[in-house]
Scaffold this motif. Structure first.
Motif, short mmCIF file in Angstrom:
data_model
loop_
_atom_site.label_atom_id
_atom_site.label_comp_id
_atom_site.label_asym_id
_atom_site.label_seq_id
_atom_site.Cartn_x
_atom_site.Cartn_y
_atom_site.Cartn_z
N SER A 100 -4.38 7.51 -3.77
CA SER A 100 -3.36 8.29 -3.97
C SER A 100 -3.39 9.09 -5.17
O SER A 100 -3.03 10.28 -5.41
N TYR A 137 1.90 2.91 -3.36
CA TYR A 137 1.12 3.91 -4.04
C TYR A 137 1.08 5.35 -3.39
O TYR A 137 1.18 6.41 -4.54
N PHE A 138 1.31 5.48 -2.30
CA PHE A 138 1.21 6.76 -1.70
C PHE A 138 2.67 7.51 -2.02
O PHE A 138 2.67 8.70 -2.22
N GLU A 139 3.73 6.83 -1.59
CA GLU A 139 5.19 7.31 -1.70
C GLU A 139 5.42 7.79 -2.93
O GLU A 139 5.86 8.93 -3.59
N PRO A 144 -5.89 1.60 -2.13
CA PRO A 144 -4.60 2.57 -2.06
C PRO A 144 -4.41 3.42 -3.20
O PRO A 144 -4.02 4.72 -3.41
N ASN A 167 3.08 8.07 -6.05
CA ASN A 167 1.88 9.00 -6.62
C ASN A 167 1.68 10.48 -6.16
O ASN A 167 1.41 11.37 -6.61
N ILE A 168 1.82 10.54 -4.61
CA ILE A 168 1.65 11.73 -3.99
C ILE A 168 2.81 12.50 -3.80
O ILE A 168 2.75 13.65 -4.12
N ASP A 173 0.87 -1.35 -0.05
CA ASP A 173 0.05 -0.04 0.00
C ASP A 173 0.81 1.17 -0.09
O ASP A 173 0.54 2.10 -0.68
N TYR A 174 2.07 1.26 0.71
CA TYR A 174 2.69 2.61 0.80
C TYR A 174 3.34 3.07 -0.46
O TYR A 174 3.71 4.11 -0.50
#
Length: 336
Positions: free
Chosen positions: A153, A99-101, A149, A103-104, A96-97
């Motif tokens: 993101s 995608y955030f790392e 996620p 894409n954001i 999951d992390y």
């Protein structure tokens, strides 16, 4: 001016670079990516490139990790255009992390780069994932309710780009939300569907009327480039799909017609297919079969492409013509 493509080694970025080079043979095109063109992606089994045999990527490759502050070795100007494709997107497939790392933080760093150099035009390729998985029709005005996620993101990344644009009325931002993108080098759903039909390993999983909104990659990049060259509004969001969207049965029939396949495609009810998918998962998911993928196949991507169809952009291909063009890109041997 420069054409800057983040994530340009990928499927869509490669096709965009081809289009720009075709229209403007002397253009400066830069591909900012962590993956050098020609490198098979470790996350994709039996990876097939978007480039034809012997063809080279049309953009100059520059190693760039968008999770970090972006620095480039060429002269940046305020007239440059950024096409932001950099993303972790295959789902399921990543923690999951990740995608955030990517894409954001990537959205933050791309926008900071544009702000630093006074760049006024960005096209951000988002996704239909922010809408969430549901049968209801989704228009650009539909309230996003992402439930993965990846979808979350991407929605946050959209808001980051929108904040960048809102700071200066001279900035132009286009956010595109493509449906299923198909074409040479997709390594995705349409290729798997074609080979599944050809090898007698595909069956309609529980229903035939599942809507699968889609767009041809060459049409998508034509529309993306049109936005920075022709469209006058400073901000817009477009669902990028054929209108109306097609059902899985219509897609299968068109693929068979274009590629000359005659194989029959059976229908398997849920009472049989879900237990079989669970058993397949226990032995390593041969042919990619698992409950999550079967469930995903059964959920419609019911995306409205009416706004795109009614704007001034003119489509070059119909759905069937797009499949024919893709087939020709593979010397009329297969679709991949």
């Amino acid at each position: 001016m420069n054409y800057i493509i983040t994530g340009g080694t990928g499927f869509i970025g490669t096709h965009l670079a081809n289009l720009i080079a075709e229209k403007y043979p002397h253009a400066n095109i830069y591909n900012l990516d962590i993956v050098e063109p020609g490198t098979p992606l470790p996350t994709v089994k039996n990876y097939k490139p978007a480039l034809k045999s012997g063809e080279k990527h049309k953009a100059t490759f520059i190693y760039c990790d968008v999770r970090k502050t972006i620095e480039v070795p060429f002269e940046v100007t305020a007239d440059d255009v950024i096409f932001n494709f950099a993303a972790v997107h295959r789902t399921p497939g990543h923690p999951d992390y990740e995608y955030f790392e990517t894409n954001i933080k990537g959205a933050e760093n791309v926008c900071a780069f544009a702000e630093k150099y006074g760049i006024k035009k960005i096209v951000f390729t988002s996704s239909i994932a922010p809408y969430g998985a549901a049968e209801e029709l989704k228009e650009e005005t539909t309230l996003p309710t992402p439930n993965t996620p990846y979808g979350i993101s991407k929605l946050v990344a959209e808001k980051i780009h929108m904040t960048w644009q809102a700071k200066d009325s001279a900035r132009q931002l286009t956010i595109v939300r493509p449906g299923v993108v198909f074409g040479k080098g997709e390594n995705g759903n349409f290729s798997r569907l074609y080979w599944g039909i050809r090898k007698h390993t595909f069956a309609y999983p529980g229903r035939k009327d599942t809507i699968k909104a889609c767009i041809y990659v060459k049409e998508l990049v034509r529309f993306i480039l049109w936005n920075v060259e022709v469209r006058k509004s400073m901000f817009d969001i477009f669902n990028c799909t054929f209108e109306p969207a097609y059902t899985i049965e219509q897609i299968v029939k068109s693929i068979k017609k274009v590629s000359g396949l005659t194989q029959s495609v059976p229908y398997i009810p849920n009472s049989l297919i879900m237990p079989a998918a669970f058993c397949a998962k226990l032995v390593g998911s041969p042919m990619g079969i698992c409950p999550a993928r079967v469930k995903k196949l059964q959920i419609s991507t019911n995306i409205c492409g009416k706004k795109l169809a009614e704007c001034d952009y003119k489509f070059k291909w119909t759905f069937e013509q797009a499949l024919e063009d893709w087939f020709e890109d593979n010397d009329k041997k297969f679709l991949e």
